[in-house]
Design a protein around this motif. Structure first.
Motif, PDB file in Angstrom:
ATOM      1  N   GLU A  15       0.826  -1.215   0.000  1.00 42.59           N
ATOM      2  CA  GLU A  15       0.000   0.000   0.000  1.00 42.59           C
ATOM      3  C   GLU A  15       0.856   1.259   0.000  1.00 42.59           C
ATOM      4  OE1 GLU A  15      -4.434  -0.438   1.775  1.00 42.59           O
ATOM      5  OE2 GLU A  15      -2.827  -0.289   3.243  1.00 42.59           O
ATOM      6  N   SER A  16       1.941   1.252   0.748  1.00 41.52           N
ATOM      7  CA  SER A  16       2.792   2.440   0.809  1.00 41.52           C
ATOM      8  C   SER A  16       3.411   2.744  -0.553  1.00 41.52           C
ATOM      9  CB  SER A  16       3.882   2.278   1.869  1.00 41.52           C
ATOM     10  OG  SER A  16       4.668   1.137   1.612  1.00 41.52           O
ATOM     11  N   THR A  17       3.833   1.721  -1.271  1.00 45.45           N
ATOM     12  CA  THR A  17       4.391   1.902  -2.609  1.00 45.45           C
ATOM     13  C   THR A  17       3.312   2.395  -3.563  1.00 45.45           C
ATOM     14  OG1 THR A  17       5.975   0.143  -2.203  1.00 45.45           O
ATOM     15  CG2 THR A  17       5.598   0.748  -4.505  1.00 45.45           C
ATOM     16  N   LYS A  20       2.565   6.120  -2.947  1.00 42.62           N
ATOM     17  CA  LYS A  20       3.616   6.989  -3.505  1.00 42.62           C
ATOM     18  C   LYS A  20       3.548   7.030  -5.032  1.00 42.62           C
ATOM     19  CE  LYS A  20       8.606   7.578  -3.735  1.00 42.62           C
ATOM     20  NZ  LYS A  20       9.906   7.072  -3.328  1.00 42.62           N
ATOM     21  N   VAL A  39       6.892   7.198   1.935  1.00 46.03           N
ATOM     22  CA  VAL A  39       5.672   6.827   2.650  1.00 46.03           C
ATOM     23  C   VAL A  39       6.053   5.670   3.561  1.00 46.03           C
ATOM     24  CG1 VAL A  39       3.304   5.975   2.457  1.00 46.03           C
ATOM     25  CG2 VAL A  39       4.234   7.458   0.665  1.00 46.03           C
ATOM     26  N   SER A  40       5.766   5.795   4.856  1.00 45.12           N
ATOM     27  CA  SER A  40       6.077   4.703   5.782  1.00 45.12           C
ATOM     28  C   SER A  40       5.191   3.501   5.475  1.00 45.12           C
ATOM     29  CB  SER A  40       5.891   5.156   7.229  1.00 45.12           C
ATOM     30  OG  SER A  40       4.536   5.469   7.478  1.00 45.12           O
ATOM     31  N   ASP A  41       5.647   2.321   5.827  1.00 48.48           N
ATOM     32  CA  ASP A  41       4.886   1.102   5.539  1.00 48.48           C
ATOM     33  C   ASP A  41       3.490   1.114   6.161  1.00 48.48           C
ATOM     34  OD1 ASP A  41       6.801  -0.019   3.907  1.00 48.48           O
ATOM     35  OD2 ASP A  41       7.702  -1.232   5.494  1.00 48.48           O
ATOM     36  N   ASP A  42       3.355   1.763   7.334  1.00 49.83           N
ATOM     37  CA  ASP A  42       2.043   1.820   7.984  1.00 49.83           C
ATOM     38  C   ASP A  42       1.215   3.024   7.521  1.00 49.83           C
ATOM     39  OD1 ASP A  42       3.311   3.933   9.237  1.00 49.83           O
ATOM     40  OD2 ASP A  42       3.124   3.110  11.261  1.00 49.83           O
ATOM     41  N   LEU A  43       1.754   3.797   6.583  1.00 51.33           N
ATOM     42  CA  LEU A  43       1.115   4.979   5.995  1.00 51.33           C
ATOM     43  C   LEU A  43       0.920   6.130   6.986  1.00 51.33           C
ATOM     44  CD1 LEU A  43      -1.415   2.922   3.973  1.00 51.33           C
ATOM     45  CD2 LEU A  43       0.315   4.358   2.943  1.00 51.33           C
ATOM     46  N   VAL A  46       4.073  10.575   5.608  1.00 54.18           N
ATOM     47  CA  VAL A  46       4.287  10.848   4.181  1.00 54.18           C
ATOM     48  C   VAL A  46       5.124  12.113   4.097  1.00 54.18           C
ATOM     49  CG1 VAL A  46       3.172  11.440   1.982  1.00 54.18           C
ATOM     50  CG2 VAL A  46       2.075   9.799   3.530  1.00 54.18           C
ATOM     51  N   GLN A  79      -4.553   9.774   3.045  1.00 57.28           N
ATOM     52  CA  GLN A  79      -3.732   9.038   4.013  1.00 57.28           C
ATOM     53  C   GLN A  79      -4.634   8.427   5.093  1.00 57.28           C
ATOM     54  OE1 GLN A  79      -1.017  11.703   5.979  1.00 57.28           O
ATOM     55  NE2 GLN A  79       0.253  10.061   6.773  1.00 57.28           N
TER      56      GLN A  79
END
Length: 169
Positions: A15-17, A20, A39-43, A46, A79
């Protein structure tokens, strides 16, 4: 359309990829001239960069205020939609932009939702069915020590079932 594309993309990437890449390829966001850097993995975090270039330079040589606003406008709402998933309705309700000084260099902004903030949002929605959550974003220089612009947004968040019933009445 964007929600449908994101559902398909979730099958192939994190999801983070997707967040972005989706923003950076979106024609509406590209016109702001900003790009999402991370973007962090946990969203929950940003980070963006807004360059000063010929596309967004105004009459006096600083970054056009509309470009600064367009760069930060959609991120907190989307987000939060990703973090809360599909059990909630999330909408931008209002926004206020306060310019502090001219932006004559590349600008940066960080959008952060803490775990405690998310918990408070969920608890408040459980108690009240709907809330307005204020979110402030600072547009700064690269080092983050000088604020050039402050954007305050009010984000509407509601329980999905409550919202559906409210619309029917």
């Amino acid at each position: 359309m964007y929600q449908q594309l994101s559902k398909i993309a979730r099958k192939f990437m994190k999801e983070s990829t997707m967040f972005k890449v989706g923003f950076n390829l979106s024609p509406m966001y590209r016109r702001s001239t900003a790009r999402i850097l991370s973007v962090s993995d946990d969203l929950h975090t940003v980070k963006i960069r807004i360059p000063l270039n010929w596309k967004n330079r105004n009459y006096v040589g600083s970054i056009f205020g509309g470009s600064l606003f367009a760069s930060v406008d959609p991120i907190p709402m989307i987000q939060l939609m990703y973090i809360l998933k599909e059990d909630y309705i999330v909408w931008d309700k209002s926004a206020h932009i306060q310019f502090k000084r001219p932006a004559r260099e590349a600008m940066y902004a960080s959008f952060e939702f803490t775990a405690a903030e998310i918990e408070r949002i969920i608890e408040n929605v459980k108690e009240n069915n709907e809330i307005e959550h204020p979110k402030v974003t600072y547009i700064t220089n690269k080092t983050g020590d000088t604020v050039f612009c402050e954007v305050t947004k009010s984000i509407y968040i509601a329980n999905k079932e409550f919202f559906k019933n409210k619309r029917r009445n």
